[in-house]
Design a protein around this motif. Sequence first.
Motif, PDB file in Angstrom:
ATOM      1  N   LYS A   1       1.081   7.222   4.319  1.00  0.00           N
ATOM      2  CA  LYS A   1       1.027   6.047   5.193  1.00  0.00           C
ATOM      3  C   LYS A   1       1.276   4.766   4.404  1.00  0.00           C
ATOM      4  N   ALA A   2       0.679   4.689   3.210  1.00  0.00           N
ATOM      5  CA  ALA A   2       0.880   3.501   2.370  1.00  0.00           C
ATOM      6  C   ALA A   2       2.314   3.425   1.857  1.00  0.00           C
TER       7      ALA A   2
ATOM      8  N   LYS B   1       5.110   1.383   3.696  1.00  0.00           N
ATOM      9  CA  LYS B   1       5.214  -0.060   3.494  1.00  0.00           C
ATOM     10  C   LYS B   1       6.053  -0.407   2.266  1.00  0.00           C
ATOM     11  N   THR B   2       6.133   0.525   1.333  1.00  0.00           N
ATOM     12  CA  THR B   2       6.787   0.221   0.053  1.00  0.00           C
ATOM     13  C   THR B   2       8.083   0.995  -0.140  1.00  0.00           C
TER      14      THR B   2
ATOM     15  N   ALA C   1       0.804   4.700  -4.036  1.00  0.00           N
ATOM     16  CA  ALA C   1       2.067   4.490  -3.312  1.00  0.00           C
ATOM     17  C   ALA C   1       2.881   3.378  -3.957  1.00  0.00           C
ATOM     18  N   HIS C   2       2.208   2.326  -4.385  1.00  0.00           N
ATOM     19  CA  HIS C   2       2.905   1.206  -5.036  1.00  0.00           C
ATOM     20  C   HIS C   2       3.532   1.667  -6.354  1.00  0.00           C
TER      21      HIS C   2
ATOM     22  N   ARG D   1      -5.370   4.526  -3.195  1.00  0.00           N
ATOM     23  CA  ARG D   1      -4.232   5.263  -2.670  1.00  0.00           C
ATOM     24  C   ARG D   1      -3.049   4.334  -2.411  1.00  0.00           C
ATOM     25  N   ASP D   2      -3.336   3.104  -2.024  1.00  0.00           N
ATOM     26  CA  ASP D   2      -2.266   2.105  -1.928  1.00  0.00           C
ATOM     27  C   ASP D   2      -1.616   1.894  -3.284  1.00  0.00           C
TER      28      ASP D   2
ATOM     29  N   GLU E   1      -3.043   9.415   3.702  1.00  0.00           N
ATOM     30  CA  GLU E   1      -3.188   7.980   3.453  1.00  0.00           C
ATOM     31  C   GLU E   1      -2.155   7.482   2.443  1.00  0.00           C
TER      32      GLU E   1
ATOM     33  N   LYS F   1      -7.852   1.588  -1.321  1.00  0.00           N
ATOM     34  CA  LYS F   1      -7.028   0.685  -2.135  1.00  0.00           C
ATOM     35  C   LYS F   1      -6.369   1.450  -3.273  1.00  0.00           C
TER      36      LYS F   1
END
Length: 929
Positions: free
Chosen positions: A611-612, A615-616, A530-531, A526-527, A608, A524
Amino acid sequence: RSCVRYQGGSQDHSVQPRPSRHGTSQLRNVASSDAIKKHQKSLAAWFSHQPNEERQFGPSFSLDAVHVDPVIRESSLEQILKPSPDLTIQHQLQQSCSQVISLQNLFDVDACGRQVKNVVLYGTVGTGKSTLIKKLVVDWCHGRLPRFEVVIPFSCEDLSHSHAPISLRRLITKKYQHLRDVVPVLGTSNLKVLFILNGLERLSLDFRLAGTELCCDPSEPVPPSAIVVNLLRKYLLPEASIIVTTRPSAVRRIPGKYVGRYAEICGFSDTNLQKMYFQMRLSQPGCSRESSVGSSSGEQENLVEMLSRNLERHNQIAAACFLPSYCWLVCTTLHFLYFSRTVPPSQTLTGIYTSFLRLNFSGEVLDSTDSTKISMMKYVAKTVGKLAYEGVMSRKTCFSEEDLQQCFEVEMKTESELNLLEVFRSDVFRFFLTPCVQPGKEHTFVFTIPAMQEYLAALYVVLGEKKTVVQRLGKELSEVIGKVSEDAVILLNIISKVLPLRFLPVFFNLLKIFPRYFSRLSGKGRDAIAHTMAEELFKEEDYYNDDVLDQINFSILGVEGPMRHPDEASEDEVFELFPIFMGGILSRRNRAILEQLGCSIKNLAAFEIAKAMKKTVIRKGRRGLPPSELMDYLFFLHEFQNERFTAEAIRSLRTVNLSSVKMTPLKCSVLASVMGTTCHEVEELNLSSCNLDTRSLRILFPVLLRCKALHLQLNSLGSDACKEIRDLLLHDKCVVSSLRLANNPVGEQGAQYLAEALAGNRSLTHLSLLHTALGDQGVEVIAQHLAENQHLQELNLGYNSLTDTAALRVVEVAKKHSTLDKVHLYFNDISEEGKRALHNLRMDRDGVRALVFLTAGTDVSDYWSHILSVVQRNLPFWDRERVLQHLTLILQDLESSRRQTANPWRKAKFLRVESEVKKMLGKLQHGTL
């Protein structure tokens, strides 16, 4: 007091036996021996070697060619121990000029007339200690340091890795085999020897007799640290001279009685030294790697001139360049911005900053005496990175003392942590932070180079240092529970074979769930990285700023012309490099360099995060972005250095609008490199008003081939550029169907190249040559080749000074053309007779429409709004006096045609168009259009 203390091993020479004549003769033989010459040759080759980062400055680059000696100031132990009221390097300017000493005079007699034998040369990170030592050795190798007959350099980092006993003679021959014939006479003759001990902070020295025994025999094996201690004590080879380089925090490791002179490297404390450095570095032959020597040297001279003018304004960049390291960074950045020609560019901006940190920190630990052995860069990322990140999030660049305490001291709990902070403040603080020079903000701190704040903030985030309390506790607890559960399960599995304790392994297996759960929690995180990257990359409030490459250029060279004072803070700070650096740090090459600096980013973590990001970042990149923001997005993809990710992002871009972005060779290389990751066709590429030239077209050639609609207007493209466009249109893979070259100085020669292109092209359907200085001759050439073309549908020849003959000729050819049905001829020098002739042709035509005036006989032309909109769009680039004349003629023609018609509906249409023309004329006369 300093006159009577023990001066660095300066002893009473009457105690020492005088050398015999035989010894003197032996000395001469040794000094002129082949052994020393071979040693000099070997040292010169080794110390003249430059790191890979220096190869960009051309094949002629060498240390001798570009070295500028920094200011060296004589100091004392009392001054070192006394706390400085001002942390900035500018404080060194206030020191007395009489304290300045040259490198060649370091071993001159001191104030008491005693010969100096031991010199401690210290300076903070980035002041140029290692470079100065390199230059000292190279000078000796080339005979420019006659004071010494033999120079023997040692790296303290190298010595720190060995603890096995070794004699001084064996140590010298191990490092320098050419000196094996010289070593036997060390200590037995008056050979003038200079030992260089570079980086003393790497060694742990103990000058107590209980810690390091006395040793005066060069043949006796002792630990390397004991050799260094006894050399400095002057107990071993007392006649030898020694120069020690170190950081300020390690100066006190050598007792003052063993030091003859302290000297502080103050960097370039004079802007003239800075200018000299820039002049030598940026003016190197071959620096630009251009075949056109004259143009490249002119560009180099222009860069140096602009940089000098910006330094003279005494703004923040001048304060940063007190550090020679930052002068190197400025030169390297300028070289990247102006002389990057290859596709893809050989470097990235993130790579430059990462290499810059490697050159200055090279994996050093902050304090070799501390048990944690934390690397200097890791400590900087945790502390200065936190300050940088909080500044980026709150959009500020100036920090108070309270801000510094909050980041550096709030979590200090142990003696070790406080000691590390003290070393950091002494050795590293001034490298990253300096007092602001802006009036009224003297008591605040700013980052020495603004972009460094964004780099460290990005590093802080990517390293995962931005954690909540729950995440930190969870990580520690996960590691503890994971280790305990594994050991306990192994033990209980053995015991359970004897005793019925089967429920206990089940219990400990349950404990393993927590580490697995935490790994999901870290995912989360790492997400979140990316965000954060996507949010910062596509901030709408930054949409209409200059692109980041222009921002960097302006920060170094300044902005020519009227502008705010360079020291004035902008109303709203911009941090558009922050997300770009985040992507750049994740590239494989930069992660490998950061690994050397003690900042590890695992492959799995980078995978990772990437990869995230799909999506963004890719989703938001599909939205229509303003030109400067789109350039930033393309630059981000270049910095990220992930070809698969870039290809997926680029496939979603069917329209690329970069109008009004100044497309330097670097930006063209970035665009070509990023677009080259795929081979899909681009619906539209808008490069209008982008300062393109022939060189730019060559770089972009593979991209232009794949574009259906190509906008190249307002780029000063002359005949040489038209030659490149001809080659483009004649290429068998060209898919260009619409080409706009309006407002370019094409001329007659350019028209010849374009005519050849029209004759052989099979894809072009729309060609705009509006206001391209074709003249009658140019249009005649185009008309001659037009018959060979079978696909063109629309041709714009407006505002090209055409007369009746040329206009009639091109329309006659257009009548016979199989597909051409529209020719624009407005704003040309066509007479009333020519207008009537064209009108008759138009009435008699077979599908050809000639757009000449706003009238069509006694009616308004169907294209009047189109013609007026073209005029309005191009007014800033056309001759206003000539436009006024044409609009006046158009107005008279409208009024005449209105009087000739009796149809009230047509009269109303004429009045409407007349009112539009009158409005345009009025605004033009008042200068409001």
